[in-house]
Design an enzyme around this catalytic site. Structure first.
Site, PDB file in Angstrom:
ATOM      1  N   CYS A  56       0.838  -1.196   0.000  1.00  0.00           N
ATOM      2  CA  CYS A  56       0.000   0.000   0.000  1.00  0.00           C
ATOM      3  C   CYS A  56       0.879   1.256   0.000  1.00  0.00           C
ATOM      4  O   CYS A  56       1.484   1.552  -1.021  1.00  0.00           O
ATOM      5  CB  CYS A  56      -0.994  -0.048   1.158  1.00  0.00           C
ATOM      6  N   HIS A 114      -3.658  -4.998   0.537  1.00  0.00           N
ATOM      7  CA  HIS A 114      -3.080  -5.548   1.775  1.00  0.00           C
ATOM      8  C   HIS A 114      -3.176  -7.069   1.762  1.00  0.00           C
ATOM      9  O   HIS A 114      -4.161  -7.637   2.250  1.00  0.00           O
ATOM     10  CB  HIS A 114      -3.822  -4.989   2.986  1.00  0.00           C
ATOM     11  N   GLU A 134      -1.762  -9.119   3.571  1.00  0.00           N
ATOM     12  CA  GLU A 134      -1.673  -9.714   4.917  1.00  0.00           C
ATOM     13  C   GLU A 134      -3.042 -10.068   5.488  1.00  0.00           C
ATOM     14  O   GLU A 134      -3.154 -10.972   6.321  1.00  0.00           O
ATOM     15  CB  GLU A 134      -0.907  -8.786   5.869  1.00  0.00           C
TER      16      GLU A 134
END
Ligand code: GLN
EC number: 6.3.4.2
Length: 560
Positions: free
Chosen positions: A382, A519, A521
């Site tokens: 990001c 993102h 994650e």
């Protein structure tokens, strides 16, 4: 019909209720039950989107684009049900909804009160959360944020009490998580705080069916007997939850003490036995790494791993799937600005995570330049991708003072900007984007984009990528031709507006340099891992090996 397990917390906050709830969910799921989890936050903020990560920890983003509490991240890592917007709500949302109804006249002139109107709304929101699951769950684990005794938690606890009364005894039960502190001065585990916090619960009509007692060690039978007597809970329902290094061992710890059997009996359920073998394998992989890699995380919240919770977990998942002990070195980007780059010397790879605001940005850009020039594997997430584009624009394309308008609204080269801003500044291509409603608002949640064939991104994601977003600014399409001409590949872009979603450097420029606007994650789980993090760790290992090889001897020229 869905059964409810309410999880409350006592004595102090930050005892890990979310992880305990998620671990219980994992055990029940392994017994063939469909499980969902909900987090109820008693604070007034409507959502955590605007809260400081240092105070509140990371903001977790669901697939459907809700900014939620980080506990939802734990839920998705432990159980296979995907969380939705409805799985997390706050007192702010409850009051907002009740006030809107009151203005509409929905209460027919009655006095609107905490009991019954707020407590009724909370129950409605809980049921709405359960119905949001794809298939109706057998069990909903409902975690009530805050600590018993807090004024603001009271309506939530009261709502849970009412709900059990309404649904019936076998339909709902209570688990209370408390702290049993060890006092070194007297070499004793102290049970009194637990006694008091259970008393507090019983005062409002809730008798817990099990106690999860956090301590820095196993709680011996003698103390468990004492807690049982004073808290009016059978001794086998006093579960000892000692501190652990590895949270993925907790399902085993709870199951070994019979928590799931006890709660199933309470709820009149007889599911098949638990099968925790996947957890055994994951724990085993984490505990027996074959190698080690050090990854530098260059950010501004270096004192709080919770600010980067999902990222830390995603790297742990990569540890599991690459059998590598991944160590994270937190590097303060402002310290780089003051003291230079020496902190980056011994790293196997560099990661710049998401972030907002100008503080520390130049330090991050310096770290990225170092990673690019020294050919250290780089992953930018990001903001980390936006800064990689800025760094490339400044030092490779030659656009001095290139920046994001987030940090320098007057930059001569707004290589990262709000869509609405590039429309104002440029021509036809950007005009198309003027009709996009993304400008100036947060882009949130999962969005699919095609991936360019033959790229590193395609090797990881295949033909398309579908990851979660949380950002306002975009790489400015106007500069893409210049970036590409100098060797930056836009390996994925949104289908409609052509907004860069992934960038990478050609292999001639760098062995492993990737930026992603989303993102990844948030989607990583310990079971499945995530290809982007796995490949990143492998690249780190490769860099480590290359660095350890002796430098090649200089070529000797023979003149005949
Ligand atoms: N601040 C940047 C933006 O709003 C990046 C956000 C992030 O990293 N999550 O676009």
């Amino acid at each position: 019909m869905t059964r409810y397990i309410f999880i409350t917390g006592g004595v102090v906050s930050s005892l890990g209720k979310g992880i305990a709830a998620a671990s219980l969910g994992a055990i029940l799921e392994s017994r063939g039950l469909a499980v969902t989890l909900l987090k109820l936050d008693p604070y007034i903020n409507v959502d955590p989107g605007t809260m400081n990560p240092l105070q509140h920890g990371e903001v977790f983003v669901t697939e459907d684009g809700a900014e939620t509490d980080l506990d939802l991240g734990h839920y998705e890592r432990f159980v296979q049900t995907r969380m939705r917007r409805e799985n997390n709500f706050t007192a702010g949302q409850i009051y907002e909804s009740v006030l809107r109804k009151e203005r509409r006249g929905a209460y027919l002139g009655k006095t609107v009160q905490v009991i019954p109107h707020i407590t009724h709304e909370i129950q409605t929101f809980i049921e709405r959360g359960v119905q949001a699951a794809k298939a109706l769950p057998d069990i909903a684990i409902v975690e009530i944020g805050g600590t018993v005794g807090d004024i603001e938690s009271l309506p939530f606890l009261e709502a849970a009490r009412q709900m059990r009364l309404r649904l019936g005894q076998r339909q709902a039960c209570f688990v209370h998580l408390t702290l049993v502190p060890y006092l070194p001065a007297s070499s004793e585990l102290k049970t009194k705080p637990t006694q008091h916090s259970v008393q507090k619960l019983r005062e409002i009509g809730i008798s817990p069916h099990a106690l999860l007692c956090r301590a820095d060690r196993d709680i011996p039978d003698e103390e468990r007997a004492k807690i049982s007597l004073f808290a009016n809970v059978p001794q086998d329902a006093v579960i000892s939850v000692r501190d652990v290094d590895n949270i993925y061992t907790i399902p085993h710890m709870l199951h070994a003490q019979g928590l799931d059997d006890l709660l199933c009996a309470e709820l009149d359920l007889t599911p098949p036995p638990a099968d925790l073998s996947v957890w055994t394998r994951m724990v085993d992989a984490l505990e027996h790494p074959r190698r080690r890699a050090v990854i530098g995380l260059v950010g501004k919240y270096v004192d709080s791993a919770e600010s980067y919770q999902s990222l830390v977990e995603a790297l742990k998942h990569a540890s599991i799937h690459t059998l590598t002990q991944v160590e994270i070195e937190y590097i303060d980007s402002e310290a780089i600005e003051q003291n230079g780059l020496s902190a980056l010397d011994a790293l196997d790879a560099i990661l710049v995570p998401g972030g907002f605001g100008a503080r520390g940005v130049e330090g991050k850009i310096a770290a990225i330049q170092y990673a690019r020039e020294a050919k250290i594997p780089y992953l930018g997430i990001c903001l980390g991708m936006q800064l990689a584009v800025i760094e490339f624009a400044r030092h490779v394309v030659g656009l001095a003072h290139a920046n994001s308008t987030e940090f320098d609204p007057a930059t001569p080269y707004p290589v990262v900007a709000l869509i609405t801003e590039w429309c104002d500044r440029a021509g036809a291509v950007e005009k198309r984007s003027a009709h996009s409603n993304l400008g100036g608002t947060m882009r949130l949640g999962a969005q699919r984009a095609p991936v360019k064939a033959g790229t590193r991104a395609a090797r990881m994601y295949g033909a398309s990528v579908n990851e979660r977003h949380r950002h306002r600014f975009e790489v400015n399409g106007r500069f893409v031709p210049q970036l590409e001409a100098h060797g930056m590949i836009i390996s994925a872009a949104t289908p409609k507006d052509q907004l860069p979603e992934m960038v990478e450097l050609t292999e001639t420029l760098h062995p492993w340099f990737i930026g992603v606007q989303f993102h990844p994650e948030f989607a990583s789980t310990p079971r499945a891992g995530h290809p982007l993090f796995n490949r990143f760790v492998e690249a780190a290992l490769q860099h480590q090996r290359a660095r350890q090889l002796p430098a090649p001897a200089p070529l000797k020229m023979c003149h005949g």
